[in-house]
Motif scaffolding. Structure first.
Motif, PDB file in Angstrom:
ATOM      1  N   LEU B 272       0.820  -1.082  -0.104  1.00 34.05           N
ATOM      2  CA  LEU B 272      -0.071  -0.086  -0.076  1.00 34.05           C
ATOM      3  C   LEU B 272       0.933   1.356   0.287  1.00 34.05           C
ATOM      4  O   LEU B 272       0.570   2.363  -0.780  1.00 34.05           O
ATOM      5  CB  LEU B 272      -1.043  -0.171   1.301  1.00 34.05           C
ATOM      6  CG  LEU B 272      -2.106  -1.375   1.151  1.00 34.05           C
ATOM      7  CD1 LEU B 272      -2.957  -1.061   2.474  1.00 34.05           C
ATOM      8  CD2 LEU B 272      -2.998  -0.965  -0.189  1.00 34.05           C
ATOM      9  N   GLU B 274       3.763   1.626  -1.159  1.00 26.95           N
ATOM     10  CA  GLU B 274       4.657   1.713  -2.466  1.00 26.95           C
ATOM     11  C   GLU B 274       3.775   2.445  -3.675  1.00 26.95           C
ATOM     12  O   GLU B 274       4.198   2.833  -4.244  1.00 26.95           O
ATOM     13  CB  GLU B 274       5.037   0.159  -2.817  1.00 26.95           C
ATOM     14  CG  GLU B 274       6.105   0.338  -3.897  1.00 26.95           C
ATOM     15  CD  GLU B 274       7.328   0.966  -3.485  1.00 26.95           C
ATOM     16  OE1 GLU B 274       7.662   0.753  -2.610  1.00 26.95           O
ATOM     17  OE2 GLU B 274       7.984   1.484  -4.440  1.00 26.95           O
ATOM     18  N   PHE B 275       2.199   2.381  -3.197  1.00 25.65           N
ATOM     19  CA  PHE B 275       1.417   3.125  -4.250  1.00 25.65           C
ATOM     20  C   PHE B 275       1.778   4.720  -4.271  1.00 25.65           C
ATOM     21  O   PHE B 275       1.382   5.444  -5.156  1.00 25.65           O
ATOM     22  CB  PHE B 275       0.045   3.029  -3.870  1.00 25.65           C
ATOM     23  CG  PHE B 275      -0.356   2.009  -4.756  1.00 25.65           C
ATOM     24  CD1 PHE B 275      -1.054   2.135  -5.949  1.00 25.65           C
ATOM     25  CD2 PHE B 275      -0.428   0.628  -4.178  1.00 25.65           C
ATOM     26  CE1 PHE B 275      -1.395   0.948  -6.918  1.00 25.65           C
ATOM     27  CE2 PHE B 275      -0.709  -0.440  -5.044  1.00 25.65           C
ATOM     28  CZ  PHE B 275      -1.427  -0.319  -6.484  1.00 25.65           C
ATOM     29  N   SER B 277       4.846   5.812  -4.701  1.00 27.60           N
ATOM     30  CA  SER B 277       5.783   5.899  -5.800  1.00 27.60           C
ATOM     31  C   SER B 277       5.185   5.802  -6.983  1.00 27.60           C
ATOM     32  O   SER B 277       5.440   6.269  -8.027  1.00 27.60           O
ATOM     33  CB  SER B 277       7.042   4.850  -5.616  1.00 27.60           C
ATOM     34  OG  SER B 277       6.663   3.569  -5.441  1.00 27.60           O
ATOM     35  N   VAL B 278       3.916   4.991  -7.089  1.00 32.61           N
ATOM     36  CA  VAL B 278       3.048   4.867  -8.262  1.00 32.61           C
ATOM     37  C   VAL B 278       2.399   6.325  -8.483  1.00 32.61           C
ATOM     38  O   VAL B 278       2.443   6.728  -9.676  1.00 32.61           O
ATOM     39  CB  VAL B 278       1.841   3.921  -8.126  1.00 32.61           C
ATOM     40  CG1 VAL B 278       1.053   3.848  -9.359  1.00 32.61           C
ATOM     41  CG2 VAL B 278       2.317   2.593  -7.785  1.00 32.61           C
ATOM     42  N   LEU B 279       2.108   6.788  -7.470  1.00 37.32           N
ATOM     43  CA  LEU B 279       1.772   8.474  -7.695  1.00 37.32           C
ATOM     44  C   LEU B 279       2.866   9.253  -8.104  1.00 37.32           C
ATOM     45  O   LEU B 279       2.362  10.254  -9.038  1.00 37.32           O
ATOM     46  CB  LEU B 279       1.194   9.041  -6.100  1.00 37.32           C
ATOM     47  CG  LEU B 279      -0.147   8.765  -5.929  1.00 37.32           C
ATOM     48  CD1 LEU B 279      -0.444   9.170  -4.527  1.00 37.32           C
ATOM     49  CD2 LEU B 279      -1.198   9.576  -6.784  1.00 37.32           C
ATOM     50  N   MET B 281       5.370   8.583  -9.951  1.00 43.24           N
ATOM     51  CA  MET B 281       5.649   8.245 -11.308  1.00 43.24           C
ATOM     52  C   MET B 281       4.361   8.672 -12.185  1.00 43.24           C
ATOM     53  O   MET B 281       4.963   9.419 -13.305  1.00 43.24           O
ATOM     54  CB  MET B 281       5.434   6.764 -11.478  1.00 43.24           C
ATOM     55  CG  MET B 281       6.601   5.845 -10.799  1.00 43.24           C
ATOM     56  SD  MET B 281       8.334   6.303 -11.901  1.00 43.24           S
ATOM     57  CE  MET B 281       8.132   5.333 -13.336  1.00 43.24           C
ATOM     58  N   ARG B 282       3.186   8.626 -11.689  1.00 46.29           N
ATOM     59  CA  ARG B 282       2.020   9.423 -12.439  1.00 46.29           C
ATOM     60  C   ARG B 282       2.349  10.620 -12.618  1.00 46.29           C
ATOM     61  O   ARG B 282       1.956  11.171 -13.621  1.00 46.29           O
ATOM     62  CB  ARG B 282       0.665   9.029 -11.653  1.00 46.29           C
ATOM     63  CG  ARG B 282      -0.505   9.410 -12.422  1.00 46.29           C
ATOM     64  CD  ARG B 282      -0.682   9.041 -13.746  1.00 46.29           C
ATOM     65  NE  ARG B 282      -1.739   9.561 -14.317  1.00 46.29           N
ATOM     66  CZ  ARG B 282      -2.031  10.697 -15.375  1.00 46.29           C
ATOM     67  NH1 ARG B 282      -0.473  11.049 -15.552  1.00 46.29           N
ATOM     68  NH2 ARG B 282      -2.804  10.941 -15.791  1.00 46.29           N
ATOM     69  N   GLN B 285       4.628  11.734 -15.469  1.00 51.10           N
ATOM     70  CA  GLN B 285       4.277  10.954 -16.450  1.00 51.10           C
ATOM     71  C   GLN B 285       4.532  11.743 -17.955  1.00 51.10           C
ATOM     72  O   GLN B 285       5.136  11.109 -18.660  1.00 51.10           O
ATOM     73  CB  GLN B 285       2.724  10.482 -16.525  1.00 51.10           C
ATOM     74  CG  GLN B 285       2.325   9.380 -17.697  1.00 51.10           C
ATOM     75  CD  GLN B 285       2.880   7.972 -17.345  1.00 51.10           C
ATOM     76  OE1 GLN B 285       3.598   7.921 -16.302  1.00 51.10           O
ATOM     77  NE2 GLN B 285       2.363   7.310 -17.936  1.00 51.10           N
ATOM     78  N   ASP B 421      11.499   5.103  -1.618  1.00 49.31           N
ATOM     79  CA  ASP B 421      11.177   5.024  -3.151  1.00 49.31           C
ATOM     80  C   ASP B 421      10.602   6.184  -3.547  1.00 49.31           C
ATOM     81  O   ASP B 421      11.161   6.933  -4.702  1.00 49.31           O
ATOM     82  CB  ASP B 421      10.320   3.795  -3.094  1.00 49.31           C
ATOM     83  CG  ASP B 421      11.275   2.568  -3.376  1.00 49.31           C
ATOM     84  OD1 ASP B 421      12.328   2.700  -3.394  1.00 49.31           O
ATOM     85  OD2 ASP B 421      10.643   1.359  -3.622  1.00 49.31           O
TER      86      ASP B 421
END
Lengths: 441, 441
Positions: B272, B274-275, B277-279, B281-282, B285, B421
């Protein structure tokens, strides 16, 4: 911090690691002799060494002579150069110097390096009464303990052990050979301290005699030394698990140069290894260019592999150090970790997939509308794959290292995570290609 | 593995964790009484508990009664349910059961839970001679040790301690009060076992008396119990550092369900987290779409942050456990880690930059020709930034956790790596924007 003449022994002990050498010496010299001896006893060998060398030459001798030969050997070993070592040895009286020199021939981390050569010796034909009065005559410092006495023949071969308790409860006219225990657990001089600590634990012993290969007794190791051994070995393993070399000294005492020497090596190697994942990313560049949203999940996927791998390797490294898992148990471990890794993968993959669906419905770029579900499934399945693979790799690497003769603790979390990164990417991008082929790819 | 009637006590001990319960019992019952007692002694409390419960009811009593009260309490605590606990307690004789019940009131990891209530007691007005003959009469098992005797007044207040050594070397007509040491290091019942282990280490003691808040003596803890404590505490910390909960049992004895309970929690939380770092990255973008080659280095950059962070947190967590670093030392640590982190960053950044130059000249896509150097500089500077940031975050997190009342060992490598991260990505993509703006971006 300025020297404070009011610092008590306890305050000085607490502040010790933070004080400059000058303030340590100044504070130490302000204590009464009794207090300073108590403080001296609480310092570790390296600190004692530094303190003795920082004292005026005329005052060094009495401190060095306070030490039992095994402790004196540790202090000498704590000195940084041969001149200092020679200077410390010169402070000892002649017989003690000989004992210390003999001990210095052993490595610090083997039984011989831990033992004290001063143990109570008895002859088998002594009476119990004579043995007790002999033990009573041993002065403090002359032998490490009078509670265990070792029965030797004329060639110093170990015949048996007798406790003071056994002696005082036996009838005084009996011979020592009649009351001694002949089934003695002993250690070879070169036995590794970690194995020695397991011997203490398995047999609940207070002292273990150390013998050479012909069975001649050389000294004893007592359980209080083992407390330090267990602590040290755990510290070394933890430092390695964290991805550094063992510091071999308390954290506050390691200077910047020393820190970098212990910490930069592994990290530098890992930077180079991580170029494997740079290569993997490059290999899938065309797919990533087509479906840019896949890049968004790269940190998530590789972190799942790294985290499950670090976890598995740490558990196995510790289980190996505790002798709970041995090299020949690899097959048991692989089956167990296969089940654990798959289960963890399914749990983490489900969480990842659901969160990815939520994330995509909130933040997804317009061009992948209608493909949210297949992308979330890709993420979920990839997490199953990398968590399983990370768990397997992390649990097997310690076995590989040990079977090659390396320390399994070198399978640090960072090493496992780095090794798993590149393969995690390949798993992710292969699954993406399979699922998205014909639609997005 | 089938039951082998030829298995010796040592072989059985080695094979123990791998055998089924039935084979353990069968092998155990084939040993002679002496051998089986020796094997029984080498088992830990949980194994002893399982073995006793697996024996036919008629044979259980003698094994339970072999145990000293503190060991019996550990065995009872090892039982899985209240019925088994009651059954085990019923096997004891009445006075021992009372002692064991009193011990069970303490937590396993505090001084009261480690102590034996069977210690040798003396009155201050006894003569040395009377004291020695009193100690001689203590049978094996009646007291934990006769080498240290505790001098109590009529209300059980601890007045002093005297060793058997002091007694046998003192003149027999003296009173115990004249030879006893009154400056006694003692522990409170509720003292945490980790602090107790430091007390043993600092004062080189073989036994420490445990007293209640009014100074009444309740029992003694001996140094051999501390070896286990030090080992256990290190194991718990390592399991946490690896990103799991402490298993609290040897690895081979934890079933699949138990493993998942201890291992899935942290990993799920990390997925959870780690999301973040997904954010991140987004958020970048658009930049990543323009200069796709930047994505290639994402795993490298975030792994540098994670690795330096894991390393720093592990070193600090261990230093805290060893009392080398305390909460109030945070300022010393932050200054030290700032210097270490910056130096590591420069070393790793240089390696990363040079390797990136080589990599780009071999594998770079055509569209970034002419920009190799600026991309490599971006990579290098980003590594400096994330290594510094990872080191700072990793070394400070244990302080934050401890000051909030949590266990600093929860600052596991995986947690630190995951937290670093997202911020590592922001550092990387900010630096990329600054350097490449106007050329590639």
């Amino acid at each position: 911090m300025a020297t404070n003449p009011g610092l008590s022994q306890t305050e000085l002990h607490d502040a010790w690691p933070l004080l400059s050498r000058e303030d340590q010496v100044a504070g130490f010299r302000l204590l009464s002799r009794e207090e300073s001896e108590q403080l001296f006893d609480t310092l570790d060998a390296r600190e004692q060494c530094e303190l003795i060398l920082a004292l005026p030459p005329g005052q060094r001798r009495s401190w060095m002579r306070l030490l039992a030969p095994d402790d004196a050997a540790d202090v000498v070993q704590g000195a940084e150069n041969p001149e200092e070592r020679a200077a410390l040895l010169d402070l000892l009286d002649e017989p003690t110097r000989k004992e210390v020199l003999a001990l210095l021939a052993y490595a610090e981390d083997e039984a011989g390096g831990l033992m004290s050569p001063r143990f109570a010796r008895l002859r088998p034909d002594m009476t119990v009464d004579a043995a007790i009065s002999y033990l009573r005559r041993q002065r403090e410092g002359q032998v490490e303990t009078i509670y265990y006495a070792y029965v030797l023949d004329g060639q110093q071969h170990l015949l048996g052990v007798v406790s003071l308790r056994d002696l005082v409860t036996a009838s005084p006219a009996k011979h020592v050979s009649e009351v001694m225990e002949t089934d003695v657990i002993s250690a070879q001089e070169g036995m590794d301290q970690e194995i020695l600590s397991h011997l203490f634990a398995d047999h609940d012993l207070a002292a273990i005699p150390v013998v050479d290969e012909t069975g001649r007794m050389k000294g004893i190791v007592t359980v209080d030394d083992i407390v330090d051994v267990v602590r040290e070995e755990a510290t070394e393993d933890m430092h390695k698990i964290g991805g550094a070399e063992a510091l071999d000294a308390p954290y506050p005492e390691v200077g910047l140069g020393g820190m970098l020497r212990k910490r930069a090596g592994w990290l530098s190697l890992l930077v180079l290894l991580e170029f494997l994942s740079v290569l993997a990313m490059r290999g899938y560049q065309h797919s990533l260019a087509k479906v840019l949203v896949l890049t968004i999940f790269v940190p998530l996927i590789i972190s799942c592999g790294g985290n499950s791998g670090s976890q598995a390797s740490t558990l196995i490294v510790r289980a190996m150090a505790l002798n709970e898992v041995r090299l020949r148990d690899w097959w048991h471990v692989i089956r167990r970790e296969l089940a654990v890794g798959l289960s963890l993968g399914i749990i983490l993959g489900t969480i990842g997939m659901l969160t990815a669906v939520a994330f995509l419905s909130l933040f997804a770029p317009a061009e992948i509308r209608g493909h949210h579900f297949s992308i979330a499934v890709t993420v979920g399945l990839s997490i199953v794959g990398v968590a399983l693979w990370g768990t397997m790799a992390g649990s097997m690497l310690p076995f590989v290292l040990r079977s090659l003769g390396f320390d399994p603790a070198s399978a640090s979390g960072p090493l496992v995570a780095t090794l798993v990164d590149a393969s995690g990417l390949v798993i992710y991008l292969t699954i993406a290609t399979l699922i998205l082929r014909g639609t997005l790819l």
